[in-house]
Motif scaffolding. Structure first.
Motif, PDB file in Angstrom:
ATOM      1  N   UNK A 165       0.833  -1.199   0.000  1.00 48.43           N
ATOM      2  CA  UNK A 165       0.000   0.000   0.000  1.00 48.43           C
ATOM      3  C   UNK A 165       0.867   1.248   0.000  1.00 48.43           C
ATOM      4  N   UNK A 166       0.264   2.379   0.338  1.00 47.33           N
ATOM      5  CA  UNK A 166       0.949   3.673   0.210  1.00 47.33           C
ATOM      6  C   UNK A 166       1.405   4.270   1.533  1.00 47.33           C
ATOM      7  N   UNK A 167       1.287   3.537   2.637  1.00 44.32           N
ATOM      8  CA  UNK A 167       1.646   4.092   3.944  1.00 44.32           C
ATOM      9  C   UNK A 167       3.131   3.885   4.207  1.00 44.32           C
ATOM     10  N   UNK A 168       3.970   4.621   3.507  1.00 47.20           N
ATOM     11  CA  UNK A 168       5.414   4.422   3.599  1.00 47.20           C
ATOM     12  C   UNK A 168       5.960   4.761   4.979  1.00 47.20           C
ATOM     13  N   UNK A 169       5.340   5.710   5.644  1.00 47.48           N
ATOM     14  CA  UNK A 169       5.848   6.117   6.945  1.00 47.48           C
ATOM     15  C   UNK A 169       5.103   5.522   8.114  1.00 47.48           C
ATOM     16  N   UNK A 170       4.264   4.525   7.851  1.00 52.09           N
ATOM     17  CA  UNK A 170       3.514   3.908   8.933  1.00 52.09           C
ATOM     18  C   UNK A 170       2.321   4.738   9.375  1.00 52.09           C
ATOM     19  N   UNK A 171       1.703   4.313  10.452  1.00 52.06           N
ATOM     20  CA  UNK A 171       0.483   4.964  10.942  1.00 52.06           C
ATOM     21  C   UNK A 171       0.505   4.976  12.459  1.00 52.06           C
ATOM     22  N   UNK A 172       0.112   6.096  13.022  1.00 52.67           N
ATOM     23  CA  UNK A 172       0.070   6.239  14.469  1.00 52.67           C
ATOM     24  C   UNK A 172      -0.998   5.318  15.065  1.00 52.67           C
ATOM     25  N   UNK A 173      -0.723   4.808  16.254  1.00 52.84           N
ATOM     26  CA  UNK A 173      -1.695   3.994  16.984  1.00 52.84           C
ATOM     27  C   UNK A 173      -2.866   4.829  17.486  1.00 52.84           C
ATOM     28  N   UNK A 174      -2.719   6.143  17.430  1.00 45.84           N
ATOM     29  CA  UNK A 174      -3.780   7.031  17.904  1.00 45.84           C
ATOM     30  C   UNK A 174      -4.814   7.330  16.832  1.00 45.84           C
ATOM     31  N   UNK A 175      -4.660   6.726  15.656  1.00 44.69           N
ATOM     32  CA  UNK A 175      -5.617   6.878  14.554  1.00 44.69           C
ATOM     33  C   UNK A 175      -6.267   5.534  14.267  1.00 44.69           C
ATOM     34  N   UNK A 176      -7.418   5.529  13.585  1.00 40.11           N
ATOM     35  CA  UNK A 176      -7.938   4.255  13.076  1.00 40.11           C
ATOM     36  C   UNK A 176      -6.931   3.644  12.110  1.00 40.11           C
ATOM     37  N   UNK A 177      -6.900   2.331  12.051  1.00 41.91           N
ATOM     38  CA  UNK A 177      -5.990   1.636  11.148  1.00 41.91           C
ATOM     39  C   UNK A 177      -6.464   1.800   9.704  1.00 41.91           C
ATOM     40  N   UNK A 178      -5.570   1.549   8.738  1.00 40.13           N
ATOM     41  CA  UNK A 178      -5.975   1.553   7.337  1.00 40.13           C
ATOM     42  C   UNK A 178      -6.849   0.351   7.022  1.00 40.13           C
ATOM     43  N   UNK A 179      -7.306   0.277   5.800  1.00 44.07           N
ATOM     44  CA  UNK A 179      -8.271  -0.747   5.404  1.00 44.07           C
ATOM     45  C   UNK A 179      -7.740  -2.156   5.627  1.00 44.07           C
ATOM     46  N   UNK A 180      -8.534  -2.973   6.297  1.00 40.29           N
ATOM     47  CA  UNK A 180      -8.233  -4.400   6.468  1.00 40.29           C
ATOM     48  C   UNK A 180      -8.561  -5.104   5.156  1.00 40.29           C
ATOM     49  N   UNK A 181      -7.626  -5.899   4.657  1.00 39.47           N
ATOM     50  CA  UNK A 181      -7.794  -6.573   3.379  1.00 39.47           C
ATOM     51  C   UNK A 181      -7.865  -8.080   3.574  1.00 39.47           C
ATOM     52  N   UNK A 182      -7.937  -8.812   2.474  1.00 38.46           N
ATOM     53  CA  UNK A 182      -8.149 -10.260   2.552  1.00 38.46           C
ATOM     54  C   UNK A 182      -6.873 -11.049   2.816  1.00 38.46           C
ATOM     55  N   UNK A 183      -5.750 -10.368   2.913  1.00 39.10           N
ATOM     56  CA  UNK A 183      -4.510 -11.040   3.309  1.00 39.10           C
ATOM     57  C   UNK A 183      -3.759 -10.138   4.274  1.00 39.10           C
ATOM     58  N   UNK A 184      -2.864 -10.744   5.048  1.00 36.95           N
ATOM     59  CA  UNK A 184      -2.144  -9.997   6.075  1.00 36.95           C
ATOM     60  C   UNK A 184      -1.515  -8.748   5.489  1.00 36.95           C
ATOM     61  N   UNK A 185      -1.825  -7.624   6.088  1.00 36.58           N
ATOM     62  CA  UNK A 185      -1.317  -6.343   5.594  1.00 36.58           C
ATOM     63  C   UNK A 185      -0.620  -5.530   6.662  1.00 36.58           C
ATOM     64  N   UNK A 186      -1.197  -5.483   7.869  1.00 35.75           N
ATOM     65  CA  UNK A 186      -0.723  -4.559   8.897  1.00 35.75           C
ATOM     66  C   UNK A 186       0.185  -5.256   9.898  1.00 35.75           C
ATOM     67  N   UNK A 187       1.353  -4.667  10.101  1.00 33.21           N
ATOM     68  CA  UNK A 187       2.291  -5.156  11.116  1.00 33.21           C
ATOM     69  C   UNK A 187       2.353  -4.167  12.274  1.00 33.21           C
ATOM     70  N   UNK A 188       2.450  -4.691  13.479  1.00 34.48           N
ATOM     71  CA  UNK A 188       2.611  -3.867  14.673  1.00 34.48           C
ATOM     72  C   UNK A 188       4.101  -3.798  14.985  1.00 34.48           C
ATOM     73  N   UNK A 189       4.605  -2.606  15.114  1.00 36.07           N
ATOM     74  CA  UNK A 189       6.011  -2.399  15.458  1.00 36.07           C
ATOM     75  C   UNK A 189       6.093  -1.992  16.918  1.00 36.07           C
TER      76      UNK A 189
END
Length: 304
Positions: free
Chosen positions: A224-248
């Motif tokens: 996807x296009x979230x090159x700099x990641x996403x803050x935990x204080x926001x809603x997550x990006x779209x959940x898709x049909x395969x593993x997409x989001x990693x927690x750092x």
């Protein structure tokens, strides 16, 4: 109000309908594992596993509300160059099952969910005219799940079709945004070191950029296009049909669990999922967020 659910999948639309006080009397999908999951969570509904192009609508119970989520893959811009490709004609044609069902039963209301690109389909004008020929006024709404208490940004099209004199443009309650931190459990899951042999350079680069922006805890997407990641204080990006989001978390990372994906979609915590992680994530990524369905149906009932 009795409802039926076409292309019911894991049951997000049905769950939202129940939250809105509807009785889901019938549900169908072409995939047996999805039907089994739906049946485990909605045991009082009749269930059918079949290609809805071939459905005998005479066997479907009478209902007031038709819910449908026709296949979206042939429309979605997420497919890049394959979006709108002729190879997906069969996928896009599932939308005609909605017209067929509505023609036979003529329910008072129908709500059809899909990606926003559905209205750009070359046959959408014909599809809309077919619904209007059956006496329905058609009102498209673009809705972000994050505006309905779901901890996820997920824009979807909800077409509200009513047997009324005028289209119903619905008004929705304003709900607070829910952050991703609301469902992530840092004490659970299978963590791995970030720095390990075989880790892709692009992954490491995204994580490094995320650290620079967000610190030691954030969400990084595998694609996807979230090159700099996403803050935990926001809603997550779209959940898709395969593993997409990693927690750092510092020097460790892991993908979302199926339970976290379930929470990100707004399903109840006791909603039963397939035991196999891949299947559970696939079904959730294809689902309708229940709180959004609840709010759409409640607003429809209030406006009708």
């Amino acid at each position: 109000m009795n409802a039926i659910d076409l292309f019911a999948g894991a049951g997000g639309f049905s769950t939202g309908a129940q939250m809105a006080g509807c009785n889901v009397v019938w549900a169908a999908n072409h995939w047996q594992q999805a039907v089994d999951t739906h049946a485990a969570n909605h045991p009082d509904a009749q269930h059918v596993c079949q290609d809805l192009h071939q459905a005998n609508w005479e066997n479907v119970p009478a209902h007031d509300l038709l819910l449908a989520s026709p296949c979206c893959q042939g429309h979605s811009k997420a497919r890049g160059k394959l979006s709108g490709n002729p190879q997906h004609d069969a996928s896009r044609s599932t939308a005609w099952a909605v017209v067929s069902a509505a023609e036979y039963h003529r329910p008072q209301f129908a709500v059809i969910e899909n990606v926003p690109e559905f209205v750009q389909w070359s046959l959408y004008p014909a599809w809309r005219m077919a619904m209007e020929a059956l006496g329905y006024c058609v009102a498209p709404h673009i809705i972000d799940a994050a505006d309905h208490g779901v901890p996820q940004h997920r824009e979807r099209l909800f077409i509200v079709a009513t047997r009324s004199k005028h289209p119903l443009m619905l008004q929705f309650p304003l709900r607070d945004r829910v952050p991703a931190s609301s469902f992530i459990d840092f004490d659970a899951g299978k963590w791995q070191p970030i720095e390990k042999a075989g880790r892709a350079e692009n992954t490491l680069a995204r994580i490094a950029e995320g650290r620079r922006i967000h610190g030691h805890r954030f969400i990084s997407s595998y694609y996807g296009n979230e090159r700099g990641g996403r803050s935990l204080n926001r809603p997550v990006g779209t959940v898709t049909t395969r593993d997409r989001h990693a927690i750092i978390d510092g020097d460790r990372m892991r993908m979302f669990s199926a339970q976290e994906c379930r929470a990100a979609m707004g399903f109840p915590t006791d909603y039963q999922l397939p035991a196999q992680h891949r299947l559970a994530v696939h079904m959730l990524g294809n689902a309708v967020c229940p709180p959004v369905a609840r709010d759409v149906i409640n607003a429809l009932k209030e406006a009708a």
